[in-house]
Design a protein around this motif. Structure first.
Motif, mmCIF file in Angstrom:
data_model
loop_
_atom_site.group_PDB
_atom_site.id
_atom_site.type_symbol
_atom_site.label_atom_id
_atom_site.label_comp_id
_atom_site.label_asym_id
_atom_site.label_seq_id
_atom_site.Cartn_x
_atom_site.Cartn_y
_atom_site.Cartn_z
ATOM 1 N N PHE A 38 4.344 0.453 12.130
ATOM 2 C CA PHE A 38 3.927 0.415 10.671
ATOM 3 C C PHE A 38 4.307 -0.747 9.907
ATOM 4 O O PHE A 38 5.286 -1.498 10.554
ATOM 5 C CB PHE A 38 5.009 1.569 9.901
ATOM 6 N N TRP A 39 3.505 -0.968 8.799
ATOM 7 C CA TRP A 39 3.870 -2.085 8.025
ATOM 8 C C TRP A 39 4.836 -1.689 6.869
ATOM 9 O O TRP A 39 4.638 -0.383 6.186
ATOM 10 C CB TRP A 39 2.620 -2.373 7.261
ATOM 11 N N ILE A 40 5.915 -2.706 6.689
ATOM 12 C CA ILE A 40 6.936 -2.386 5.630
ATOM 13 C C ILE A 40 6.942 -3.377 4.801
ATOM 14 O O ILE A 40 7.024 -4.588 5.132
ATOM 15 C CB ILE A 40 8.206 -1.797 6.249
ATOM 16 N N THR A 41 7.480 -3.331 3.486
ATOM 17 C CA THR A 41 7.617 -4.463 2.513
ATOM 18 C C THR A 41 9.073 -5.144 3.317
ATOM 19 O O THR A 41 9.688 -4.566 3.508
ATOM 20 C CB THR A 41 8.083 -3.987 1.265
ATOM 21 N N PHE A 55 4.707 -8.310 4.090
ATOM 22 C CA PHE A 55 5.000 -7.069 4.800
ATOM 23 C C PHE A 55 5.353 -7.480 6.241
ATOM 24 O O PHE A 55 4.962 -8.521 6.740
ATOM 25 C CB PHE A 55 3.748 -6.235 4.990
ATOM 26 N N VAL A 56 6.160 -6.708 7.048
ATOM 27 C CA VAL A 56 6.494 -6.838 8.329
ATOM 28 C C VAL A 56 5.972 -5.844 9.023
ATOM 29 O O VAL A 56 5.836 -4.487 8.576
ATOM 30 C CB VAL A 56 7.967 -7.044 8.414
ATOM 31 N N ARG A 57 5.279 -6.022 10.433
ATOM 32 C CA ARG A 57 5.170 -4.821 11.205
ATOM 33 C C ARG A 57 5.867 -4.435 12.146
ATOM 34 O O ARG A 57 6.172 -5.310 12.929
ATOM 35 C CB ARG A 57 3.690 -5.163 11.564
ATOM 36 N N LEU A 58 6.393 -3.086 12.457
ATOM 37 C CA LEU A 58 7.442 -2.852 13.631
ATOM 38 C C LEU A 58 6.888 -1.718 14.054
ATOM 39 O O LEU A 58 6.240 -0.778 13.757
ATOM 40 C CB LEU A 58 8.814 -2.619 12.776
ATOM 41 N N THR A 59 7.488 -1.535 15.389
ATOM 42 C CA THR A 59 7.382 -0.227 16.234
ATOM 43 C C THR A 59 8.519 0.631 15.454
ATOM 44 O O THR A 59 9.563 0.333 14.795
ATOM 45 C CB THR A 59 7.838 -0.526 17.645
#
Ligand SMILES: [Zn+2]
Length: 210
Positions: A38-41, A55-59
Motif C-alpha cells: 500500500f501507498w501511504i502519506t 508517499f511511501v509504499r510498504l508491505t
C-alpha cells in the motif's frame, strides 16, 4: 482497483484538508495495490499540498518497498493502517483523519464503544435494518502508536466491528472500504453522523435519539 492510487489520495487529502479534518500535518491516507502492498502519506507532510513523491509504499508487514523520496519516512500511524489491512484482506483503502467532531464524540463512548443514532445514513455502511443498533469501537490513545495498532488487531480479530470504522479517544476516526470510493463514502458518512451527534448533544442535551 487503481494501479496508481496516489492521485486519488492527493485529491481526497486536499478535500479533507479544506474541511479541517487534516490540518497541520495530521492524519494519513493509504490505498492498496494489486500485490497487497500500500501507498501511504509520508510523515510530516502538509495534507493540503501533497505530491506523488510524498508517499511511501510498504508491505502489510511494514517493510518499505518504495520511499518515494530519500527524506520520506512512514508515519508512526502507519501501524493503524497495517492493522486494518491485516484484519480485512478486502480493504483497498484506509483513511485516518483528525476531525473535531470525531474527537468530541469519542468522549460519548459507553465503555469501549460508541452507539450511533439510527439515522437513515447508516445504510451507507451497508446496514439495512429498521432502527439499526450500530456501535463504533473506541480505542484508547497512546503516544506509542504501534500500541494502538496492536489493540485494534487484538480486539477486532475477535469482535469484528458493525461498520468499517473505529475511533481513537481524542485522536480521530479511521475508516476503510473495498475501494477508494467506498472508503471516501464511509468517511463522509461517519463525519455526518458525528456532526449530528455533536449537534444533538447541544440541542437535545444528550442522547435523546433512542
Ligand atoms: Zn492520527
Amino acid at each position: 482497483m487503481t494501479i496508481n492510487p496516489r492521485l486519488s489520495l492527493i485529491d481526497a487529502s486536499s478535500q479533507f484538508y479544506q474541511l479541517g479534518w487534516m490540518v497541520g500535518t495530521a492524519g494519513n491516507l493509504s490505498a492498496r495495490l494489486p500485490d497487497g502492498s500500500f501507498w501511504i502519506t509520508a510523515s510530516g507532510k502538509s495534507k493540503g499540498k501533497l505530491r506523488e513523491s510524498d508517499f511511501v509504499r510498504l508491505t502489510v508487514a511494514g517493510e518499505i518497498l518504495d520511499s518515494g523520496h530519500p527524506d520520506n519516512r512512514p508515519s508512526a500511524e502507519t501501524s493503524i493502517h497495517m492493522a486494518i489491512y491485516g484484519l480485512f484482506p478486502g480493504a483497498q483503502a484506509c483513511y485516518h483523519v483528525h476531525s473535531i467532531e470525531a474527537n468530541l464524540v469519542s468522549n460519548l463512548a459507553e465503555g469501549d464503544s460508541l452507539p450511533l443514532p439510527p439515522l437513515e445514513m447508516i445504510k451507507g455502511f451497508g446496514v439495512w435494518e429498521e432502527n439499526p443498533s450500530v456501535s463504533i469501537p473506541v480505542f484508547k490513545n497512546y503516544i506509542n502508536v504501534p500500541q494502538i495498532g496492536e489493540d485494534i488487531r487484538q480486539r477486532l480479530s475477535v469482535t469484528p466491528p458493525d461498520v468499517p470504522a473505529l475511533l481513537i479517544v481524542n485522536h480521530g476516526v479511521t475508516v476503510w472500504g473495498d475501494s477508494i470510493e467506498a472508503t471516501q463514502r464511509h468517511l463522509e458518512l461517519a463525519e455526518y453522523i458525528f456532526r449530528y451527534m455533536v449537534t444533538a448533544e447541544k440541542i437535545l442535551g444528550g442522547r435523546k435519539w433512542r
